[in-house]
Write a protein that holds these residues in place. Structure first.
Motif, PDB file in Angstrom:
ATOM      1  N   LEU A 128       0.845  -1.194   0.000  1.00 46.86           N
ATOM      2  CA  LEU A 128       0.000   0.000   0.000  1.00 46.86           C
ATOM      3  C   LEU A 128       0.878   1.240   0.000  1.00 46.86           C
ATOM      4  O   LEU A 128       1.604   1.485   0.949  1.00 46.86           O
ATOM      5  N   LYS A 129       0.798   1.987  -1.087  1.00 50.98           N
ATOM      6  CA  LYS A 129       1.661   3.165  -1.222  1.00 50.98           C
ATOM      7  C   LYS A 129       0.835   4.369  -1.593  1.00 50.98           C
ATOM      8  O   LYS A 129      -0.105   4.281  -2.384  1.00 50.98           O
ATOM      9  N   VAL A 130       1.227   5.489  -1.064  1.00 48.96           N
ATOM     10  CA  VAL A 130       0.620   6.776  -1.426  1.00 48.96           C
ATOM     11  C   VAL A 130       1.774   7.721  -1.732  1.00 48.96           C
ATOM     12  O   VAL A 130       2.636   7.931  -0.877  1.00 48.96           O
ATOM     13  N   GLU A 131       1.786   8.252  -2.932  1.00 48.57           N
ATOM     14  CA  GLU A 131       2.888   9.124  -3.334  1.00 48.57           C
ATOM     15  C   GLU A 131       2.354  10.485  -3.749  1.00 48.57           C
ATOM     16  O   GLU A 131       1.409  10.572  -4.526  1.00 48.57           O
ATOM     17  N   GLN A 132       2.985  11.493  -3.206  1.00 46.31           N
ATOM     18  CA  GLN A 132       2.609  12.856  -3.549  1.00 46.31           C
ATOM     19  C   GLN A 132       3.727  13.500  -4.344  1.00 46.31           C
ATOM     20  O   GLN A 132       4.905  13.236  -4.109  1.00 46.31           O
ATOM     21  N   ASN A 133       3.345  14.357  -5.232  1.00 47.10           N
ATOM     22  CA  ASN A 133       4.343  15.212  -5.856  1.00 47.10           C
ATOM     23  C   ASN A 133       3.709  16.535  -6.269  1.00 47.10           C
ATOM     24  O   ASN A 133       2.512  16.592  -6.548  1.00 47.10           O
ATOM     25  N   CYS A 172      -1.606  13.284  -6.009  1.00 43.38           N
ATOM     26  CA  CYS A 172      -1.555  12.194  -5.025  1.00 43.38           C
ATOM     27  C   CYS A 172      -1.935  10.899  -5.755  1.00 43.38           C
ATOM     28  O   CYS A 172      -3.076  10.741  -6.190  1.00 43.38           O
ATOM     29  N   ASN A 173      -0.959  10.028  -5.906  1.00 42.06           N
ATOM     30  CA  ASN A 173      -1.192   8.716  -6.532  1.00 42.06           C
ATOM     31  C   ASN A 173      -1.203   7.642  -5.461  1.00 42.06           C
ATOM     32  O   ASN A 173      -0.422   7.709  -4.512  1.00 42.06           O
ATOM     33  N   TYR A 174      -2.055   6.632  -5.644  1.00 42.71           N
ATOM     34  CA  TYR A 174      -2.063   5.549  -4.671  1.00 42.71           C
ATOM     35  C   TYR A 174      -2.113   4.215  -5.401  1.00 42.71           C
ATOM     36  O   TYR A 174      -2.503   4.120  -6.560  1.00 42.71           O
ATOM     37  N   SER A 175      -1.701   3.183  -4.666  1.00 49.35           N
ATOM     38  CA  SER A 175      -1.313   1.936  -5.337  1.00 49.35           C
ATOM     39  C   SER A 175      -2.443   0.957  -5.606  1.00 49.35           C
ATOM     40  O   SER A 175      -2.333   0.137  -6.513  1.00 49.35           O
ATOM     41  N   THR A 176      -3.509   0.984  -4.834  1.00 51.48           N
ATOM     42  CA  THR A 176      -4.556  -0.011  -5.038  1.00 51.48           C
ATOM     43  C   THR A 176      -5.906   0.566  -4.656  1.00 51.48           C
ATOM     44  O   THR A 176      -5.997   1.706  -4.219  1.00 51.48           O
ATOM     45  N   THR A 177      -6.934  -0.213  -4.798  1.00 54.96           N
ATOM     46  CA  THR A 177      -8.297   0.303  -4.663  1.00 54.96           C
ATOM     47  C   THR A 177      -8.536   0.916  -3.294  1.00 54.96           C
ATOM     48  O   THR A 177      -8.142   0.363  -2.270  1.00 54.96           O
ATOM     49  N   SER A 178      -9.209   2.054  -3.330  1.00 56.59           N
ATOM     50  CA  SER A 178      -9.424   2.803  -2.098  1.00 56.59           C
ATOM     51  C   SER A 178     -10.901   3.067  -1.873  1.00 56.59           C
ATOM     52  O   SER A 178     -11.651   3.251  -2.824  1.00 56.59           O
ATOM     53  N   ASP A 179     -11.261   3.124  -0.599  1.00 52.63           N
ATOM     54  CA  ASP A 179     -12.637   3.485  -0.247  1.00 52.63           C
ATOM     55  C   ASP A 179     -12.827   4.994  -0.197  1.00 52.63           C
ATOM     56  O   ASP A 179     -13.903   5.492  -0.485  1.00 52.63           O
ATOM     57  N   ARG A 180     -11.800   5.691   0.250  1.00 52.41           N
ATOM     58  CA  ARG A 180     -11.928   7.144   0.343  1.00 52.41           C
ATOM     59  C   ARG A 180     -10.562   7.782   0.470  1.00 52.41           C
ATOM     60  O   ARG A 180      -9.602   7.129   0.840  1.00 52.41           O
ATOM     61  N   ALA A 239      -4.248  11.327   2.231  1.00 57.13           N
ATOM     62  CA  ALA A 239      -4.273  10.082   3.008  1.00 57.13           C
ATOM     63  C   ALA A 239      -5.367   9.203   2.429  1.00 57.13           C
ATOM     64  O   ALA A 239      -6.451   9.688   2.094  1.00 57.13           O
ATOM     65  N   VAL A 240      -5.062   7.932   2.328  1.00 58.86           N
ATOM     66  CA  VAL A 240      -5.965   6.996   1.653  1.00 58.86           C
ATOM     67  C   VAL A 240      -6.409   5.904   2.604  1.00 58.86           C
ATOM     68  O   VAL A 240      -5.583   5.360   3.356  1.00 58.86           O
ATOM     69  N   LEU A 241      -7.695   5.604   2.559  1.00 61.11           N
ATOM     70  CA  LEU A 241      -8.182   4.413   3.242  1.00 61.11           C
ATOM     71  C   LEU A 241      -8.292   3.320   2.189  1.00 61.11           C
ATOM     72  O   LEU A 241      -9.143   3.380   1.310  1.00 61.11           O
ATOM     73  N   PHE A 242      -7.394   2.336   2.262  1.00 61.16           N
ATOM     74  CA  PHE A 242      -7.420   1.262   1.297  1.00 61.16           C
ATOM     75  C   PHE A 242      -8.524   0.266   1.632  1.00 61.16           C
ATOM     76  O   PHE A 242      -8.833   0.047   2.791  1.00 61.16           O
TER      77      PHE A 242
END
Lengths: 111, 113
Positions: B2-7, B23-31, B90-93
């Motif tokens: 689970l990764k969250v990357e900002q640039n 903000c990119n994130y690595s897998t399916t997120s709820d919110r 911030a991601v809730l996976f």
């Protein structure tokens, strides 16, 4: 507007000592959390708590850590034997549903 | 993982200019959440984005969510000095219960007069 409060604002302790960080969540919230932020780094999840039990914890939250809701208002994080690398800002948060409300944080310095 | 990357990680801009934080994130997120943090202070909630195509605006800040691309953007319009702060997504996976948020590394925004 109701706020999450935390005490103390700054705690200095010696390596190996026990510390208890205290939080008062917003009164009608049901979900409680601890996060930490090492200086200048990202915010990291430690633990979530619901219905008087831990609902999720991260790898950081090892046997040295424990949480408790001793009464209807307080939520505490205990570190049994502090290490230098535990030095960080510890944030308590609470939520009713979607939005997490963070407290002002406790800066823990382990010497 | 689970990764969250900002640039970008750091952004210096002039007042009055527009810019976007990604903000990119690595897998399916709820919110997905956006927070603001002033130096030495706590995290202030800005936006909660729940669904694909969600767009929310507050003042000079607008956040959007593309769940198919696993991308959220925070757009700053006509920046003012008061917006200087660090912004976190911030991601809730989906696989994580209990509101275990995974934070990005933060974007430190400095708005110069």
């Amino acid at each position: 507007e109701p706020e999450v409060t935390q005490t103390p604002s700054h705690q200095v302790t010696q390596m190996g000592q026990e510390v208890i960080l205290r939080c008062v969540p917003i009164s009608n919230h049901l979900y409680f959390y601890w996060y930490r932020q090492i200086l200048g780094q990202k915010v990291e999840f430690l633990v979530s708590f619901y219905n008087n039990e831990i609902s999720e914890k991260s790898e950081i939250f090892d046997d040295q850590f424990s949480v408790e809701r001793p009464d209807g208002s307080n939520f505490t994080l205990k570190i049994r034997s502090t290490k230098l690398e535990d030095s960080a800002m510890y944030f308590c948060a609470s939520s009713a549903w979607l939005a997490l409300h963070f407290g002002p944080g406790t800066r823990l310095t382990v010497t | 993982e689970l990764k969250v990357e900002q640039n970008p990680l750091f952004l210096s801009m002039q007042e009055g200019k527009n810019y976007t934080i990604y903000c990119n994130y690595s897998t399916t997120s709820d919110r997905l959440y956006w927070y603001r943090q002033d130096p030495g202070k706590s995290l202030e909630s800005l936006f909660v984005l729940l669904s694909n195509g969600a767009v929310k605006q507050e003042g000079r800040l607008m956040a959007s969510l593309d769940t198919k691309a696993r991308l959220s953007t925070l757009h700053i319009t006509a920046a003012v000095h008061d917006l200087s702060a660090t912004y976190f997504c911030a991601v809730l996976f989906e696989d994580n219960a209990g509101n275990m948020l995974t934070f990005g590394g933060g974007t430190r925004l400095m708005v110069k007069p």
